[in-house]
Every structure is written in structure tokens, then in C-alpha cells.
Design an enzyme around this catalytic site. Structure first.
Site, PDB file in Angstrom:
ATOM      1  N   ASP A 240      -6.665  10.232  -4.861  1.00  0.00           N
ATOM      2  CA  ASP A 240      -5.975   9.238  -4.029  1.00  0.00           C
ATOM      3  C   ASP A 240      -4.649   8.903  -4.717  1.00  0.00           C
ATOM      4  O   ASP A 240      -4.468   9.198  -5.904  1.00  0.00           O
ATOM      5  CB  ASP A 240      -6.855   7.969  -3.920  1.00  0.00           C
ATOM      6  CG  ASP A 240      -6.529   7.146  -2.679  1.00  0.00           C
ATOM      7  OD1 ASP A 240      -5.542   7.455  -1.995  1.00  0.00           O
ATOM      8  OD2 ASP A 240      -7.283   6.186  -2.413  1.00  0.00           O
ATOM      9  N   ASN A 241      -3.744   8.309  -3.962  1.00  0.00           N
ATOM     10  CA  ASN A 241      -2.491   7.810  -4.529  1.00  0.00           C
ATOM     11  C   ASN A 241      -1.677   8.866  -5.264  1.00  0.00           C
ATOM     12  O   ASN A 241      -1.290   8.707  -6.427  1.00  0.00           O
ATOM     13  CB  ASN A 241      -2.778   6.597  -5.426  1.00  0.00           C
ATOM     14  CG  ASN A 241      -3.300   5.426  -4.597  1.00  0.00           C
ATOM     15  OD1 ASN A 241      -2.777   5.138  -3.516  1.00  0.00           O
ATOM     16  ND2 ASN A 241      -4.354   4.792  -5.059  1.00  0.00           N
TER      17      ASN A 241
ATOM     18  N   CYS B 260       0.862  -1.180   0.000  1.00  0.00           N
ATOM     19  CA  CYS B 260       0.000   0.000   0.000  1.00  0.00           C
ATOM     20  C   CYS B 260       0.900   1.232   0.000  1.00  0.00           C
ATOM     21  O   CYS B 260       1.908   1.274   0.724  1.00  0.00           O
ATOM     22  CB  CYS B 260      -0.906   0.000   1.226  1.00  0.00           C
ATOM     23  SG  CYS B 260      -2.038   1.400   1.199  1.00  0.00           S
TER      24      CYS B 260
HETATM   25  N1  MTE Z   1      -9.827  -2.139  -5.731  1.00  0.00           N
HETATM   26  C1  MTE Z   1     -11.092  -1.832  -5.445  1.00  0.00           C
HETATM   27  N2  MTE Z   1     -12.044  -2.200  -6.319  1.00  0.00           N
HETATM   28  N3  MTE Z   1     -11.428  -1.153  -4.313  1.00  0.00           N
HETATM   29  C2  MTE Z   1     -10.485  -0.757  -3.402  1.00  0.00           C
HETATM   30  O1  MTE Z   1     -10.815  -0.181  -2.357  1.00  0.00           O
HETATM   31  N4  MTE Z   1      -8.091  -0.636  -2.898  1.00  0.00           N
HETATM   32  C3  MTE Z   1      -6.791  -0.524  -3.557  1.00  0.00           C
HETATM   33  C4  MTE Z   1      -6.460  -1.774  -4.356  1.00  0.00           C
HETATM   34  N5  MTE Z   1      -7.580  -2.144  -5.192  1.00  0.00           N
HETATM   35  C5  MTE Z   1      -9.121  -1.039  -3.698  1.00  0.00           C
HETATM   36  C6  MTE Z   1      -8.836  -1.788  -4.882  1.00  0.00           C
HETATM   37  C7  MTE Z   1      -5.694  -0.285  -2.650  1.00  0.00           C
HETATM   38  S1  MTE Z   1      -5.493   1.333  -2.138  1.00  0.00           S
HETATM   39  C8  MTE Z   1      -4.781  -1.234  -2.339  1.00  0.00           C
HETATM   40  S2  MTE Z   1      -3.379  -0.863  -1.434  1.00  0.00           S
HETATM   41  C9  MTE Z   1      -4.931  -2.636  -2.766  1.00  0.00           C
HETATM   42  O2  MTE Z   1      -6.157  -2.825  -3.456  1.00  0.00           O
HETATM   43  C10 MTE Z   1      -4.905  -3.558  -1.569  1.00  0.00           C
HETATM   44  O3  MTE Z   1      -5.096  -4.879  -1.956  1.00  0.00           O
HETATM   45  P1  MTE Z   1      -5.468  -5.961  -0.848  1.00  0.00           P
HETATM   46  O4  MTE Z   1      -6.582  -5.418  -0.018  1.00  0.00           O
HETATM   47  O5  MTE Z   1      -5.799  -7.203  -1.574  1.00  0.00           O
HETATM   48  O6  MTE Z   1      -4.221  -6.145  -0.010  1.00  0.00           O
END
Ligand code: MTE
Length: 463
Positions: free
Chosen positions: A290-291, A158
Site C-alpha cells: 500500500d502507499n 489520504c
Molecule cells: N491506521 C490503522 N491502524 N488502520 C488503518 O486502516 N488507515 C491509514 C491511516 N492509519 C489506517 C491507519 C490511512 S490509509 C489513512 S489515509 C489515515 O489513517 C486516515 O486517517 P483518518 O481515518 O483518521 O482520517
């Protein structure tokens, strides 16, 4: 009884490093904690993941939309009960070894987990659309049955990993991840380049957007990366339907998700519904707000009125930056000075971004005046050098020939206890093959992302 107490602390107090002495070789008897299991079907032995434990729906989830998700109670919840954002205790994560099972894999959910029942998995559909000659809709059944499968390990990280240290200096807009906001699993699926080649992107296409099934206050979660990354074997972008040989856990995208090695986890979209080829980066709210690492002078208050800054793609983050953490000593670990042991094994993890390999991890006991080299172990190499034809969980491991590294590595160094006794702290920094290294000082930013200064453990002596 005299003891040393070691605490993981946030910012490193400024003090100029000297360049007088650089490195000092250390013992080369690195012993690995990683269990190596052999598997008769394989030509070679590979580290395999620890088995999943029995999980249940946790009482606190019962009144939330995630009441259908079974979880491990050891996970530390970082944002209250719902949505789930959690990391494992750092030493529990480290002790699992190179691969983490789904029980302790970190979770980052922006909202509720879409419910996909086992009987519906194969009928789940997603599209490949946008700037392509042949758009098509695919079921998970097709994904598994009609394409060559690949399996390889990937460390997901993350972008908020280690953010707590930033929040301790100055509150960012993000919640406090410790240093366990990362995990490594064996992912099985189809290289996205195979799907995109079939769809045939048209001239002018430059980006690939991904959208999940989780509907959030600002729309479906979505983001994008570059089309040429999707087409490159060195990048290893995969549409995955298995994690450690099992159907994806609900928190990790059941039944299908994107996996992008070497990039921040936020681009690896879970519960995949759409792959859209475009000319411009995604205009999804979560891609823009975000990000990102905005310039350091932008405060949480000011950032609310700066839509143009948020929309400036140059502040979006993709490749991970080089980073490391110390797992032993753990936070608040006490070391008795009355023991017979002469040395203490300091150890932890490191990773690079964009497929770049960690080439050194250095340890200092005197705030950067002198450094010594730690021993590095790269369990991933067993997979990168997989012989032709080896398969795991139905996926070829040799599907791509690549020089790039997709996973974390481990480092360790024996230090004389007498030296620890006379030091105020232990600081660590890693460097990758592009000579990018962790900075001494923190780069604070409004979302608190990509925090990677030297990892510091303070030592307190008590008589
Ligand atoms: N994909 C979806 N559809 N929704 C989400 O909230 N979070 C993202 C990503 N993909 C997210 C997502 C984020 S910020 C991260 S760091 C990773 O998924 C985390 O993956 P994990 O929960 O399988 O560890």
C-alpha cells in the site's frame, strides 16, 4: 436564460503551454470565510473547530463489526458499507473553514474499528520497543499525565486524494476518492521525540515502525517512517489522544494514534499498539503493498507478479506532493448570465508536503498560455506564531519552534464573468517554496496515488 455549467473533469487534454506571459496581480481584498473565535484563556485568537453535531449509529452499519461507531450521515461512502472509507461533500468540507470537526473528517479504514470503551481509555497500553536501550510500555494515563502536551493543527491527506480522476482515465487498484480526501484538525498529544529520547535508540537504528490494533486479512495494520523524522521538530510527529479538544473519535483512532504532518495519511497509524525502532523499513504487508507510486507502465495485472518491485523502498511515498483543488465553482454549478454580478470568486484549497509552504496558486483560463495569481490565506500562521506559554486543550502551542507548515491553505480569485463566458475551462496549479509545482499531465500509477495534475473545471455555455 443563458447559463454557464461548470464541471470538475479528469485529465487535461494535451496542449503546449506558452511562456509568453506569466502572472497578473489581482485584487488584494481577500475576505476569509474562516471563523475566528476568541478564547479568554489564550493570549491570542486562534481559529477553533466547528462544534461536533449529534451522531448516531447509521442503519447500514448495524450488521457490520462497526455497529458500535456513531457517524454523520452526510459522509459519502466510497467503498460500499464496510469498512468505512468516506469523504465529505467538497463544499461542505470547505465551508467548515480551516478546521474540520470529526463529523466531516474523511475516514480511511482498512477493516473494522477496534472498540475501546470510554472507561477503558486510560488503561489502553502501547509499547516502545525494538532497537532501544530502555523499552517500555505506556498507558494512555501515563501519556496524558507524565509528559508535556502539545496542540497544533495538522491537515491529514489520504494518498488517494483525487484518485477518481486517475480511475476515469484508466482503472487503478484503488477506489475513487474525490478531492475531499483530506481534513484539518487540532491534535493534542506528546511529541514522539520525547518518548523515543526516553527509550534511547541504539546505534544503527534508522526507522520507527507503528502498528495498530486492527487485525486485517494480512495482519495488523502497520508501516514505518525514518527515525530522524521522528526526532525533528520540523516534522512534528505526535502521539495524539485528542482531536479538536475531545477524545479521539473511534474512526480516527480512539484512544491513541500517530499524527505525521506533511506526510501521506497512511503513515499516521490509528489505534496505536506498538512503536518499534528498527534498522530496516517495516516489513508489514500494508507497508509494502500500500502507499506506493510504482512506475507508470506497471499495470494492475502485471503488478501481481512483481514482489521485488513492490518491496523496493524507493517507490514508497512519504511526503505529500504539492496539490490543489477548486471548491467553487462546484461540480455542476450553474451560473446565470442574467445576474448583475460582474465577477465570480473562484476559490479552493492547496497544500504542500514535508512541511513546505505553498508560495503561489495560479489560475489559467486559456490552458496554460497565461496565468494569474490567486490570493492565498494561511490560517495556520496564527498557530505557528503562538506566543510563549499559550496552551489550547491542555497542550502547549509553542512546544516547538518551527518554520514548517503542517496545514492546507486557501486561495481565491475574482474573475470577470465575461471572461468565464469565453473560456472552455479554469485550471489551477499550486507551487511550494521548493518550487515544486503541479504538472499539467497526470502521472498514472497502479495504486492511483498522489494524483496532482492541474485541477480543471470545464465550462459549458447554454443559451
Ligand atoms: N491506521 C490503522 N491502524 N488502520 C488503518 O486502516 N488507515 C491509514 C491511516 N492509519 C489506517 C491507519 C490511512 S490509509 C489513512 S489515509 C489515515 O489513517 C486516515 O486517517 P483518518 O481515518 O483518521 O482520517
Amino acid at each position: 436564460m443563458a447559463t454557464l455549467t461548470m464541471n470538475t473533469v479528469s485529465a487535461f487534454p494535451p496542449s503546449p503551454p506558452s511562456t509568453s506571459r506569466n502572472s497578473q496581480a489581482n485584487s488584494d481584498d481577500a475576505t476569509s470565510d474562516i471563523p475566528i473565535h476568541s478564547n479568554k484563556h489564550l493570549l491570542k485568537s486562534y481559529p477553533l473547530p466547528p462544534e461536533n453535531g449529534v451522531k448516531t449509529v447509521q442503519p447500514e452499519d448495524l450488521k457490520t463489526p462497526d455497529a458500535h461507531v456513531e457517524r454523520d450521515p452526510r459522509l459519502i461512502r466510497l467503498t460500499g458499507i464496510h469498512p468505512l472509507n468516506c469523504e465529505a461533500p467538497l463544499t461542505a468540507l470547505y465551508n467548515q473553514g480551516f478546521l474540520t470537526n470529526e463529523d466531516l473528517h474523511f475516514v480511511r479504514n482498512h477493516g473494522h474499528v477496534p472498540d475501546c470503551l470510554d472507561e477503558d481509555i486510560l488503561d489502553w497500553t502501547f509499547t516502545i520497543e525494538g532497537m532501544v536501550e530502555r523499552p517500555f510500555t505506556l498507558t494512555v494515563r501515563d501519556l496524558i499525565g507524565k509528559y508535556e502536551q502539545a496542540t497544533y493543527p495538522v491537515t491529514l491527506v489520504c494518498a488517494g486524494n483525487r484518485r477518481k480522476e486517475q480511475n476515469m482515465v484508466r482503472k487503478s487498484k484503488g477506489f475513487s476518492w474525490g478531492p475531499a480526501g483530506l481534513s484539518t484538525a487540532l491534535w493534542t498529544g506528546v511529541p514522539i521525540s520525547d518518548l523515543l529520547s526516553q527509550a534511547k535508540p541504539i546505534r544503527g537504528a534508522r526507522y520507527v515502525c507503528f502498528e495498530g490494533a486492527d487485525k486485517l486479512p494480512n495482519g495488523y495494520y502497520g508501516t514505518s517512517i525514518k527515525l530522524n523524522w521522528c526526532m525533528s521538530p520540523d516534522r512534528g510527529v505526535m502521539v495524539a489522544h485528542k482531536m479538536n479538544g475531545c477524545t479521539l473519535h473511534k474512526d480516527h483512532g480512539k484512544p491513541v494514534r500517530i499524527i505525521i504532518p506533511g506526510q501521506i495519511g497512511g503513515r499516521s497509524v490509528k489505534w496505536l499498539k506498538r512503536i518499534i525502532v528498527t534498522k530496516e523499513p517495516s516489513d508489514n504487508w500494508y507497508h509494502i503493498y500500500d502507499n506506493r507510486v510504482l512506475p507508470t507502465m506497471i499495470t494492475p495485472e502485471a503488478s501481481a507478479n512483481l514482489p521485488d518491485v513492490w518491496k523496493d523502498e524507493k517507490y514508497a511515498i512519504y511526503d505529500l506532493n504539492v496539490n490543489s483543488a477548486t471548491c467553487y465553482p462546484q461540480h455542476d454549478e450553474m451560473l446565470s448570465l442574467d445576474t448583475h454580478a460582474k465577477t465570480y470568486k473562484v476559490r479552493g484549497y492547496a497544500y504542500g508536503g514535508g512541511g513546505r509552504r505553498i508560495t503561489r496558486v495560479e489560475v489559467t483560463l486559456d490552458k496554460g498560455r497565461t496565468w494569474r495569481l490567486a490570493n492565498i490565506d494561511y490560517p495556520e500562521d496564527a498557530y505557528r506564531n503562538a506566543p510563549d506559554g499559550d496552551t489550547l486543550y491542555g497542550g502547549r502551542m509553542d512546544v516547538w519552534w518551527r518554520e514548517t507548515c503542517f496545514c492546507w491553505c486557501f486561495w481565491e480569485l475574482d474573475i470577470q464573468i465575461s471572461e468565464l463566458e469565453n473560456s472552455a475551462d479554469i485550471c489551477i496549479r499550486a507551487m511550494d517554496e521548493g518550487l515544486m509545482t503541479q504538472p499539467r499531465d497526470m502521472y498514472w500509477s497502479v495504486l492511483g496515488m498522489m494524483n496532482n495534475p492541474w485541477f480543471r473545471v470545464a465550462i459549458h455555455k447554454e443559451d
